[in-house]
Design an enzyme around this catalytic site. Structure first.
Site, mmCIF file in Angstrom:
data_model
loop_
_atom_site.group_PDB
_atom_site.id
_atom_site.type_symbol
_atom_site.label_atom_id
_atom_site.label_comp_id
_atom_site.label_asym_id
_atom_site.label_seq_id
_atom_site.Cartn_x
_atom_site.Cartn_y
_atom_site.Cartn_z
ATOM 1 N N ASN A 30 11.659 28.583 -16.538
ATOM 2 C CA ASN A 30 13.077 28.789 -16.245
ATOM 3 C C ASN A 30 13.260 28.994 -14.752
ATOM 4 O OD1 ASN A 30 12.237 31.833 -16.657
ATOM 5 N ND2 ASN A 30 12.161 30.893 -18.681
ATOM 6 N N GLY A 46 15.901 25.826 -24.265
ATOM 7 C CA GLY A 46 15.663 24.664 -25.109
ATOM 8 C C GLY A 46 15.808 23.311 -24.467
ATOM 9 N N GLU A 76 14.576 34.053 -21.213
ATOM 10 C CA GLU A 76 13.969 35.013 -20.291
ATOM 11 C C GLU A 76 14.922 35.371 -19.152
ATOM 12 O OE1 GLU A 76 11.560 36.547 -21.152
ATOM 13 O OE2 GLU A 76 10.355 35.275 -22.477
ATOM 14 N N HIS A 95 10.032 30.705 -12.859
ATOM 15 C CA HIS A 95 8.985 31.046 -13.830
ATOM 16 C C HIS A 95 8.447 29.761 -14.440
ATOM 17 C CE1 HIS A 95 6.785 32.420 -17.248
ATOM 18 N NE2 HIS A 95 7.700 32.025 -18.119
ATOM 19 N N HIS A 97 4.465 27.829 -16.234
ATOM 20 C CA HIS A 97 3.174 28.037 -16.879
ATOM 21 C C HIS A 97 2.098 27.142 -16.246
ATOM 22 C CE1 HIS A 97 5.518 29.203 -20.829
ATOM 23 N NE2 HIS A 97 5.736 30.038 -19.824
ATOM 24 N N HIS A 158 1.164 34.782 -20.393
ATOM 25 C CA HIS A 158 2.480 34.144 -20.390
ATOM 26 C C HIS A 158 2.625 33.087 -19.294
ATOM 27 C CE1 HIS A 158 7.137 34.959 -20.719
ATOM 28 N NE2 HIS A 158 6.854 33.677 -20.690
#
Length: 219
Positions: A30, A46, A76, A95, A97, A158
């Site tokens: 995000n 989504g 988040e 943010h 991953h 996370h």
């Protein structure tokens, strides 16, 4: 023309970069940006970052109330809004991953050794937060201890989170975290490295203004 059009475009640019660099897949991650003192544009829940378009973004206030947009904000968003409430100087939060830094987060392995000059000058130590249940108040609460003293954190099991005065600075910090994690991984595989001394680190930090000047246009 939509409000905050240039910021919307820049958020989408960062989203597409995250996807292109392999820092997110599917609906991961995000991105948000402060557009007024008490207003933030944030990516919706989504939607894959590689498919993000300006009209999808959601405008919220710092308490999470939706002001504009026909989608739900990121699950988040509480984490983003906490950073903005605590740090009036921060105008962007990212943010994602990224694989190696997320692996460090899973291993609860902070990036703290003084191996790289860029890290000493630009980021400092990257701590790992306590594990927090996704989409709950535990997530912002786990970041809160670090938000005034660090530029980025690893979120336990996370991913990574960074913040900065601009969208690109927040993205750059997240990318440096991932590159640092890669270097640390190889250093560990090779049996450990030699750290920059504390004296050398202090000298590097004293040169911050010099590098900031070089980053500006020549007068």
């Amino acid at each position: 023309m939509e409000r905050y059009e240039s910021v919307r475009q820049e958020i989408c640019t960062v989203c597409h970069l995250l996807y292109q660099r392999g820092y997110v897949v599917s609906n991961d991650g995000n991105v948000s940006a402060r557009v007024e003192e008490n207003k933030v544009l944030i990516t919706p829940s989504g939607v894959g970052k590689g498919r993000m378009t300006p009209d999808m973004l959601v405008l919220c206030d710092l308490e999470g109330n939706i002001l504009e947009g026909d989608r739900h904000p990121s699950s988040e968003s509480k984490m983003h809004l906490m950073v903005y409430r605590e740090r009036p100087d921060i105008h962007a939060v990212v943010h994602a991953h990224p694989p190696l830094s997320t692996a460090c987060a899973v291993c609860r392995r902070p990036l703290k050794e003084r191996y790289l000059a860029e890290m000493v000058i630009g980021l400092g130590e990257i701590p790992v937060t306590e594990f927090a249940m996704l989409s709950t108040d535990e997530v912002p609460n786990s970041v809160l201890p670090f938000v005034h003293t660090h530029n980025a954190v690893l979120l336990a099991n996370h991913g990574s989170l960074s913040w900065g005065p601009t969208l690109l600075s927040a993205f750059d910090r997240l990318e440096v975290v991932e590159q640092t994690a890669k270097v640390y991984y190889y250093v560990d595989r090779m049996g450990g490295g030699v750290e920059i001394t504390q004296e050398q680190a202090d000298t590097l930090r004293s040169m911050t203004g010099f590098y900031e000047k070089l980053a500006q246009k020549r007068s």
